[in-house]
Design an enzyme around this catalytic site. Structure first.
Site, mmCIF file in Angstrom:
data_model
loop_
_atom_site.group_PDB
_atom_site.id
_atom_site.type_symbol
_atom_site.label_atom_id
_atom_site.label_comp_id
_atom_site.label_asym_id
_atom_site.label_seq_id
_atom_site.Cartn_x
_atom_site.Cartn_y
_atom_site.Cartn_z
ATOM 1 N N THR B 188 11.023 -17.213 1.958
ATOM 2 C CA THR B 188 10.678 -16.437 0.804
ATOM 3 C C THR B 188 11.640 -15.542 0.621
ATOM 4 O O THR B 188 12.184 -15.028 1.569
ATOM 5 C CB THR B 188 9.165 -15.983 0.878
ATOM 6 O OG1 THR B 188 9.107 -15.128 2.233
ATOM 7 C CG2 THR B 188 8.199 -16.908 1.133
ATOM 8 N N GLU B 335 2.796 -17.840 1.286
ATOM 9 C CA GLU B 335 2.163 -17.780 2.724
ATOM 10 C C GLU B 335 0.556 -18.450 2.811
ATOM 11 O O GLU B 335 0.061 -18.582 3.785
ATOM 12 C CB GLU B 335 1.983 -16.569 3.120
ATOM 13 C CG GLU B 335 3.171 -15.571 3.406
ATOM 14 C CD GLU B 335 4.182 -14.947 2.305
ATOM 15 O OE1 GLU B 335 3.745 -15.484 1.092
ATOM 16 O OE2 GLU B 335 4.974 -14.339 2.456
ATOM 17 N N LYS B 452 -2.611 5.647 -6.509
ATOM 18 C CA LYS B 452 -3.664 6.241 -5.938
ATOM 19 C C LYS B 452 -4.032 7.716 -6.407
ATOM 20 O O LYS B 452 -3.315 8.465 -5.857
ATOM 21 C CB LYS B 452 -3.878 5.966 -4.590
ATOM 22 C CG LYS B 452 -4.130 4.838 -4.001
ATOM 23 C CD LYS B 452 -4.775 4.618 -2.625
ATOM 24 C CE LYS B 452 -5.993 5.561 -2.664
ATOM 25 N NZ LYS B 452 -6.630 5.406 -1.115
ATOM 26 N N TRP B 457 -8.125 4.013 -7.479
ATOM 27 C CA TRP B 457 -6.954 3.177 -7.796
ATOM 28 C C TRP B 457 -7.036 3.111 -9.377
ATOM 29 O O TRP B 457 -7.595 2.807 -9.925
ATOM 30 C CB TRP B 457 -7.160 1.931 -7.315
ATOM 31 C CG TRP B 457 -6.976 1.832 -5.561
ATOM 32 C CD1 TRP B 457 -6.650 2.896 -4.616
ATOM 33 C CD2 TRP B 457 -7.211 0.771 -4.654
ATOM 34 N NE1 TRP B 457 -6.465 2.593 -3.614
ATOM 35 C CE2 TRP B 457 -6.882 1.111 -3.502
ATOM 36 C CE3 TRP B 457 -7.382 -0.648 -4.927
ATOM 37 C CZ2 TRP B 457 -6.860 0.335 -2.396
ATOM 38 C CZ3 TRP B 457 -7.260 -1.291 -3.958
ATOM 39 C CH2 TRP B 457 -7.032 -1.001 -2.599
#
Lengths: 555, 555
Positions: B188, B335, B452, B457
């Site tokens: 990757t 992954e 944040k 968030w």
């Protein structure tokens, strides 16, 4: 071989295959899905999940630990389904007791499995009480009252199931552990000796659920399982974990209907009111359902039904298809997960049922009644005595031997039987079969019944089938008898119609006629002297022909 | 924990999960099924099976052994498919080289993977020749001429692929070995640092194939894979093993079409002539196909298409549905196997496509474009910083963390990155998402881009989306900037239309309007002083907004 491993040792982030994972989607996606017991009690997967935790909490308070065995004696119920998950998820072993065995056999299996706790339905408390003094490991009994008053017993009763669950915490942390941990055990009964314990690991059960689900879901049309099916088991949950199907139903989020005892009217009522679309049963149950359902209406139409346990006959298959049941065979044994083959119609074969041409319909029935085709991931071979594959010609017989990620690794406390089961690194089914070029397998005999004559194998079942077609024959059994020249020769024991005048020569002529059209080989036809008329044929306790006394008699 | 195991040690009859088992049904049931390369070359599974053996024999003669790495540089072809099986089945590692990388990056990955043999298509021989002096482990090169004349090179060429296969034995005994053996590796590329090697074991690949196949086959109607589908990959076979789909196609016995290079006219021709019904691609390819296909006809109708790589937009989804494409999202990363979620319509939701009511259709598009719902067996969580599950309310954001039997255990030679990936025993995707009560997940941001502020968030993507709706805005990027009181505050960098007169106050007013209707929270709206007009927004090499220089600039 340790080099080139992605992880040489299990690490924190390795992911053992555990039964609790079959619940992940049930919890996150299917919380609103229903489980019902006989249509009388009903709750959602959300509640199921909580009850599993409560059961684990309750069993913990009865000192059930990793490695303990917990036995269940119940009809097919939501309680049984809860046990299927809670007990193995704790690291304990679920023992599904065959409640049809004699009290002495049940005693044997409870002792052999070292069961410490028994969950017992009120209906079976008396049986358990009878054998209580000889139970070696049982220290607590939980009664499943199921709406009945608590029965009187001097068993060490810890409480009633619902009461214990109510007191128990609805939270329980199910830890990870080795995927090879024993999850479930049950006992098979042969015609001789004590029942043998067959156990499955978490890995076995998860892999069986995934492989079987994948196979069942894959066909384009008919015969296929999908997420909107409604599931009801009609093979007992004590019998090879109801073929592993309850695990699949929960994993895929299917509405699940538990019918309790198998009463035809209850099964048919649930089929209608709960809109059941997917079940599995033995041929006898199918026969019973066909008889009990009102004729001519569509009470059975669209029901997908896997048949196992014994062979589905073309006549019964035809009758079921005629009522709109999508019926087909699943093949396996207690030792094999169980399902290793499914008689699904192959891709490209459009089922037109009875509306098809006679030839296609016959072909379709034949396929549905066959032993089936191997499911993915199963190394399914038909081999001769030297473990070489027999030709895939539809006529060369050999034994079915298997490898798969969900076969049992052996019997409880039976090292020799286990070694024989796994001779040569393959599980020996003792089923003799032929394999067709298209991958359809057809069992022709059990290895102990097959006759070896002049180096060739003769299917006793096939000869019996042809003899049964002779007018005047009521029933028959074909066995192998020692022969100086050929090693063994077939011998037919025939029961003729009362007052009939059937002669051995007539039976032989019929068989020779079939040999001429290659239905059987010439050497499969017994000599006239080996066609013997008898008064009756001995049967086993479950009504199967018992060939052992016949062989003794012949010898 | 060693007690209560079904088998304490691996025994002769344990059944490791190996890629060779995905071929069992292909061999026994689907020997007549076809594989075609661009419609120009065509053979059956039977021949495929023999060619796998030939390839393994040929590689053995090049001294490929258990633990060797064999690299492949090819377009999507039958040869690639043969490598998918033969190389790992030998116990060697298949390295699927990303041929789009620069020669220097390819060099890095060939050295890092310790590739000993390279199978290289004629088109890539020049690239390989350029870096030959720096290749540390490569000792043999097999040229895949693909009908072209053998290219001139001073690489250590062992021969041409077809010639080597022809000379090699069509028989090869693939032994059992540990299921945790490394089967495949690929790299990757992030925006910084060297490419990272991601590897999968045999167990990973088999479990991914089974779980994904089961999920894809399970729906009742549309969006479902079945045994009569025809498969063609349109994400490169070097890219996360083409999402593992070729393994599923072979396991289930699907006709498989390999398209070579992705040229729209070739893909559309193959779709038509080979009757392709099932593919997967990135949104850009879907866009390209929609543009290239003749309007108004049914060239695309009935094509089941999984979209991944980046988000499927409602507009593109609508356009695809309008052409009859059954399009939906698959979510995962390099992954993660890759597929851990699928945006399948839930049971009971009937797709009526554009014929439905506006409300239902909008809901349908929203579901198809969402991140999807977890596939069975995946422990899929959305968690806060303390690894607690966020509420499933469709608005509380958290990071997607995963456990599943097919996630990579880490990066090649990158212990620190591997440890970070698996912090706390879960794989951290770095995707910020919300989970809806019905289990649908929606990614709202990448963790590195999320802002944040005052402990809450804010999704930079959502604010960008709303700003982009303001008339006169060409594009924009929203980043977090340090703030003494709130920790961080959002800052918007906006490109206005040339000659336009857009003011920060107008942008802010628009956002406050959305805050009033609860589309975003009030604290997500940047102060007027933090809405800055810029000339352009920096992009990465693949055209994505590059926020790193923006953050530096802002700091």
């Amino acid at each position: 071989m340790q080099e080139n491993l992605v992880a040489a040792t299990p690490s924190a982030y390795a992911y053992p295959l555990l039964i609790k994972q079959l619940l992940l989607n049930a919890r996150s996606l299917h919380g609103d899905q229903e489980i019902t017991y006989r249509g009388e009690l009903r709750y959602r997967f959300r509640e199921f999940d909580r009850r599993i935790c409560r059961l684990a909490s309750a069993l913990t308070s009865l000192d059930v630990r990793h490695g303990s065995t917990v036995a269940v004696m119940d009809w097919d119920s939501h309680r049984y389904l809860e046990s299927y998950f809670a007990i193995p998820m704790m690291g304990a072993t679920l023992f599904t007791v065959n409640v049809r065995l004699s009290p002495q056999q049940i005693l044997y299996t409870l002792n052999d499995s070292e069961a410490e706790v028994v969950l017992v339905h009120a209906d079976f408390v008396e049986t358990l009480t009878q054998i209580r003094d000889e139970l070696r490991f049982v220290r607590s009994v939980v009664v499943l009252a199921d709406g009945q008053p608590m029965p009187k017993t001097d068993l060490p009763v810890a409480g009633e199931y619902e009461a214990l669950l109510e007191q128990a915490s609805p939270e329980f942390a199910f830890d990870d552990f080795d995927e090879n941990t024993k999850a479930a055990v049950f006992y098979t009964t042969g015609t001789t000796g004590d029942p043998k314990g067959v156990s499955y690991s978490h890995r076995n059960i998860v892999m069986h659920a995934m492989a079987t689900a994948m196979s069942l879901c894959a066909p384009r049309d008919g015969q296929r399982l999908h997420r909107e099916d409604v599931y009801m088991p009609i093979t007992p949950m004590f019998h090879v974990l109801a073929w592993g199907m309850p695990y699949i139903a929960i994993m895929l989020g299917l509405k699940t209907v538990l019918p309790g005892r198998y009463e035809p009217e209850v099964l048919l009522r649930l089929r209608e009111t709960e809109k059941v679309t997917f079940s599995h049963c033995v041929p006898t149950i199918l026969q019973m359902l066909l008889q009990a359902a009102p004729q001519g209406d569509s009470a059975l139409s669209g029901w997908k039904l896997i048949i196992g346990g014994s062979a589905l006959s073309p006549a019964l298959c035809d009758a079921a298809l005629g009522r709109g049941i999508d019926v087909f065979t699943g093949y396996g044994m207690s030792e094999t997960g169980p399902i290793v083959a499914l008689a699904q119609l192959p891709p490209g074969f459009a089922s037109n049922n009875r509306n098809d041409t006679a030839e296609n319909y016959k072909k379709e029935v034949q396929m549905r009644c066959s032993t089936g085709r191997p499911v993915p991931m199963v190394d399914f071979r038909v081999v001769d005595e030297n473990m070489n594959d027999v030709p895939r010609d539809g006529k060369s017989p050999g034994e079915i031997v298997l490898r798969a990620p969900f076969l049992t690794l052996g019997y409880n406390n039976e090292p020799q039987a286990s070694e024989e089961l796994w001779a040569g690194g393959y599980l020996h089914t003792q089923d003799i079969a032929v394999m067709h070029p298209d991958g359809f397998v057809q069992i022709v005999d059990r290895i102990k019944d097959v006759i070896k004559t002049g180096g060739e194998w003769v299917s006793s079942i096939e000869v019996e089938r042809l003899i049964s077609l002779v007018p005047g024959v009521v029933e028959c059994a074909v066995i192998g008898v020692p022969d100086a020249k050929w090693g063994e020769r077939p011998m037919a024991l025939v029961v003729g119609r009362a007052g009939g005048r059937l002669q051995p020569s007539v039976v032989r002529e019929h068989l020779m006629m079939h040999a001429k059209t290659n239905r059987i080989s010439r050497y499969a036809v017994p000599e006239e002297s080996r066609i013997v008329f008898v008064e009756e044929i001995p049967k086993t306790s479950v009504g199967k022909i018992d060939k052992k006394p016949l062989r003794k008699m012949a010898a």
